[in-house]
Design an enzyme around this catalytic site. Structure first.
Site, PDB file in Angstrom:
ATOM      1  CD  GLU A 154     -22.686 -69.079 -14.438  1.00 10.88           C
ATOM      2  OE1 GLU A 154     -22.566 -67.845 -14.287  1.00 10.88           O
ATOM      3  OE2 GLU A 154     -22.296 -69.678 -15.446  1.00 10.88           O
ATOM      4  N   GLY A 158     -23.041 -70.892 -19.079  1.00 13.53           N
ATOM      5  CA  GLY A 158     -22.293 -71.811 -19.948  1.00 13.53           C
ATOM      6  C   GLY A 158     -22.233 -71.349 -21.395  1.00 13.53           C
ATOM      7  CB  ALA A 179     -25.178 -75.438 -17.633  1.00 15.69           C
ATOM      8  CD  GLU A 208     -18.931 -71.141 -17.780  1.00 17.50           C
ATOM      9  OE1 GLU A 208     -20.090 -71.590 -17.762  1.00 17.50           O
ATOM     10  OE2 GLU A 208     -18.069 -71.462 -16.956  1.00 17.50           O
TER      11      GLU A 208
HETATM   12  N1  CAA Z   1     -31.566 -74.326 -18.763  1.00 13.27           N
HETATM   13  C1  CAA Z   1     -32.707 -74.959 -19.066  1.00 13.27           C
HETATM   14  N2  CAA Z   1     -33.763 -74.373 -19.663  1.00 13.27           N
HETATM   15  C2  CAA Z   1     -33.623 -73.054 -19.982  1.00 13.27           C
HETATM   16  C3  CAA Z   1     -32.459 -72.333 -19.696  1.00 13.27           C
HETATM   17  C4  CAA Z   1     -31.387 -73.012 -19.072  1.00 13.27           C
HETATM   18  N3  CAA Z   1     -30.221 -72.421 -18.808  1.00 13.27           N
HETATM   19  N4  CAA Z   1     -32.643 -71.055 -20.113  1.00 13.27           N
HETATM   20  C5  CAA Z   1     -33.882 -70.991 -20.651  1.00 13.27           C
HETATM   21  N5  CAA Z   1     -34.479 -72.210 -20.559  1.00 13.27           N
HETATM   22  C6  CAA Z   1     -35.823 -72.580 -21.000  1.00 13.27           C
HETATM   23  C7  CAA Z   1     -36.887 -71.992 -20.084  1.00 13.27           C
HETATM   24  O1  CAA Z   1     -37.047 -72.801 -18.935  1.00 13.27           O
HETATM   25  C8  CAA Z   1     -38.088 -71.974 -20.997  1.00 13.27           C
HETATM   26  O2  CAA Z   1     -38.622 -73.277 -21.056  1.00 13.27           O
HETATM   27  P1  CAA Z   1     -40.253 -73.483 -21.018  1.00 13.27           P
HETATM   28  O3  CAA Z   1     -40.724 -72.791 -22.280  1.00 13.27           O
HETATM   29  O4  CAA Z   1     -40.383 -74.964 -21.070  1.00 13.27           O
HETATM   30  O5  CAA Z   1     -40.724 -72.828 -19.778  1.00 13.27           O
HETATM   31  C9  CAA Z   1     -37.473 -71.686 -22.365  1.00 13.27           C
HETATM   32  O6  CAA Z   1     -36.093 -71.998 -22.257  1.00 13.27           O
HETATM   33  C10 CAA Z   1     -37.596 -70.221 -22.757  1.00 13.27           C
HETATM   34  O7  CAA Z   1     -37.051 -69.434 -21.703  1.00 13.27           O
HETATM   35  P2  CAA Z   1     -37.815 -68.201 -21.027  1.00 13.27           P
HETATM   36  O8  CAA Z   1     -39.293 -68.414 -21.101  1.00 13.27           O
HETATM   37  O9  CAA Z   1     -37.230 -68.006 -19.665  1.00 13.27           O
HETATM   38  O10 CAA Z   1     -37.393 -67.034 -22.029  1.00 13.27           O
HETATM   39  P3  CAA Z   1     -37.315 -65.473 -21.687  1.00 13.27           P
HETATM   40  O11 CAA Z   1     -37.118 -64.809 -23.003  1.00 13.27           O
HETATM   41  O12 CAA Z   1     -38.440 -65.043 -20.832  1.00 13.27           O
HETATM   42  O13 CAA Z   1     -35.981 -65.318 -20.809  1.00 13.27           O
HETATM   43  C11 CAA Z   1     -33.658 -65.677 -20.283  1.00 13.27           C
HETATM   44  C12 CAA Z   1     -34.739 -65.551 -21.392  1.00 13.27           C
HETATM   45  C13 CAA Z   1     -33.462 -64.339 -19.589  1.00 13.27           C
HETATM   46  C14 CAA Z   1     -32.374 -66.115 -20.975  1.00 13.27           C
HETATM   47  C15 CAA Z   1     -34.110 -66.739 -19.246  1.00 13.27           C
HETATM   48  O14 CAA Z   1     -34.508 -67.913 -19.943  1.00 13.27           O
HETATM   49  C16 CAA Z   1     -33.060 -67.143 -18.273  1.00 13.27           C
HETATM   50  O15 CAA Z   1     -32.793 -66.395 -17.343  1.00 13.27           O
HETATM   51  N6  CAA Z   1     -32.446 -68.341 -18.441  1.00 13.27           N
HETATM   52  C17 CAA Z   1     -31.498 -68.880 -17.533  1.00 13.27           C
HETATM   53  C18 CAA Z   1     -30.153 -68.193 -17.661  1.00 13.27           C
HETATM   54  C19 CAA Z   1     -29.164 -68.749 -16.667  1.00 13.27           C
HETATM   55  O16 CAA Z   1     -29.337 -68.672 -15.464  1.00 13.27           O
HETATM   56  N7  CAA Z   1     -28.067 -69.341 -17.175  1.00 13.27           N
HETATM   57  C20 CAA Z   1     -27.041 -69.908 -16.379  1.00 13.27           C
HETATM   58  C21 CAA Z   1     -27.301 -71.364 -16.179  1.00 13.27           C
HETATM   59  S1  CAA Z   1     -26.211 -72.103 -14.991  1.00 13.27           S
HETATM   60  C22 CAA Z   1     -24.761 -72.371 -15.829  1.00 13.27           C
HETATM   61  O17 CAA Z   1     -24.613 -72.038 -17.002  1.00 13.27           O
HETATM   62  C23 CAA Z   1     -23.718 -73.045 -15.011  1.00 13.27           C
HETATM   63  C24 CAA Z   1     -22.410 -73.234 -15.669  1.00 13.27           C
HETATM   64  O18 CAA Z   1     -21.671 -72.313 -15.921  1.00 13.27           O
HETATM   65  C25 CAA Z   1     -21.929 -74.564 -15.941  1.00 13.27           C
END
Ligand code: CAA
Length: 255
Positions: free
Chosen positions: A133, A110, A65, A113
């Site tokens: 999460e 998400g 998400a 999911e």
């Molecule tokens: N939401 C918003 N932006 C996201 C995102 C997310 N879930 N995941 C990645 N991005 C964005 C980053 O902020 C980054 O943006 P900028 O270039 O503007 O800084 C861009 O995408 C590229 O990401 P990274 O630079 O972090 O890429 P990476 O290759 O170094 O890492 C990754 C990849 C390991 C997937 C890392 O991006 C990450 O950990 N992302 C978050 C994963 C996460 O926590 N997901 C769960 C979200 S909560 C959820 O999903 C709740 C639910 O069930 C409803």
């Protein structure tokens, strides 16, 4: 509605929905859910389409998400965002035709999911899976706590949900989270082959086998079996007659 995030392509009897917001690793925001709800309607309304595929552009299927959209929400808005995602994902699950997740890269939070709301999952060797999460002090909001244990069992589900460990495609295959794994260059070709195989079968049988299986997962064994008998019967003097006659006459069925 004009699609900004989704790209929808129709190839013969197959619809391919690509999530195309690679700069945010295809993170799921409100706009995405509005577009996906529209895509489900559009594809469901097209009788020619027999299979739908969902995939992502770039290095992610979906990285979760949209954290940037969620960060300022309060309790009520948070619950609403969860209900919106649950509703749209459940509409995918309820589509009459099979929906395949073609997982090209990160399927996190998400994103996993979403993949779990599809009927089955085919992954690239580059795919990575997880429910991270708890790293954010959060829990899944799009029914991940419900679908994951049903797919892989409570032990593996709670292992992934509590450790937030990211697993690779081979481990996902081992625990039954995905059904097949292919090299990245072959992923879409193989998924299209699977979709074409499904599209070649009795179209009513395909819809009914999904419906009965999905309904059965929501009910007890006896009720599911009763529904199976009814739907089995409904195919006689119908598509099933043609399929069975074609077998006996050693020809291809004319659906
Ligand atoms: N939401 C918003 N932006 C996201 C995102 C997310 N879930 N995941 C990645 N991005 C964005 C980053 O902020 C980054 O943006 P900028 O270039 O503007 O800084 C861009 O995408 C590229 O990401 P990274 O630079 O972090 O890429 P990476 O290759 O170094 O890492 C990754 C990849 C390991 C997937 C890392 O991006 C990450 O950990 N992302 C978050 C994963 C996460 O926590 N997901 C769960 C979200 S909560 C959820 O999903 C709740 C639910 O069930 C409803």
């Amino acid at each position: 509605m004009d699609y900004e995030i989704l790209k929808i392509e129709f190839t013969g009897e197959i619809a391919q929905v690509k999530i195309d917001r690679p700069k945010a690793l295809n993170a799921l925001n409100t706009r995405f859910f509005q577009e996906m709800a529209e895509a489900v309607k559009e594809v469901s309304g097209n009788d020619k389409i027999k299979v739908m595929i969902i995939t992502g552009e770039g290095k992610a299927f979906v990285a979760g998400a949209d954290i940037a959209e969620m960060v300022d929400k309060d309790q009520q808005a948070g619950s609403e965002f969860s209900r919106l995602g649950q509703k749209v994902f459940s509409s995918l699950e309820k589509m009459e035709i099979p929906v395949i997740a073609a997982i090209n890269g990160f399927a996190l939070g998400g994103g996993l999911e979403l993949a779990m709301a599809c009927d089955f999952r085919i992954a690239s060797t580059k795919a990575k899976f997880g429910q991270p999460e708890v790293n954010l002090g959060m829990i899944p909001g799009y029914a991940g706590t419900q679908r994951l244990p049903r797919l892989v069992g409570v032990g593996d589900a709670l292992y992934l949900l509590t450790t937030a460990e990211m697993i690779d495609a081979q481990e996902a295959l081992r625990i039954g989270l995905v059904q097949k794994v292919y090299e990245p260059e072959q992923l879409m070709e193989e998924v299209m082959n699977i979709a074409r195989t499904i599209a070649s079968k009795g179209p009513k049988a395909i819809r009914k086998v999904k419906y009965v299986t999905r309904q059965g997962m929501l009910s007890d064994f006896e009720s599911g079996s009763r529904l199976e008998s009814e739907e089995f019967g409904s195919l006689f003097k119908n598509e099933g007659e043609e399929g069975m006659r074609a077998f006996l006459e050693k020809r291809k069925p004319n659906w």
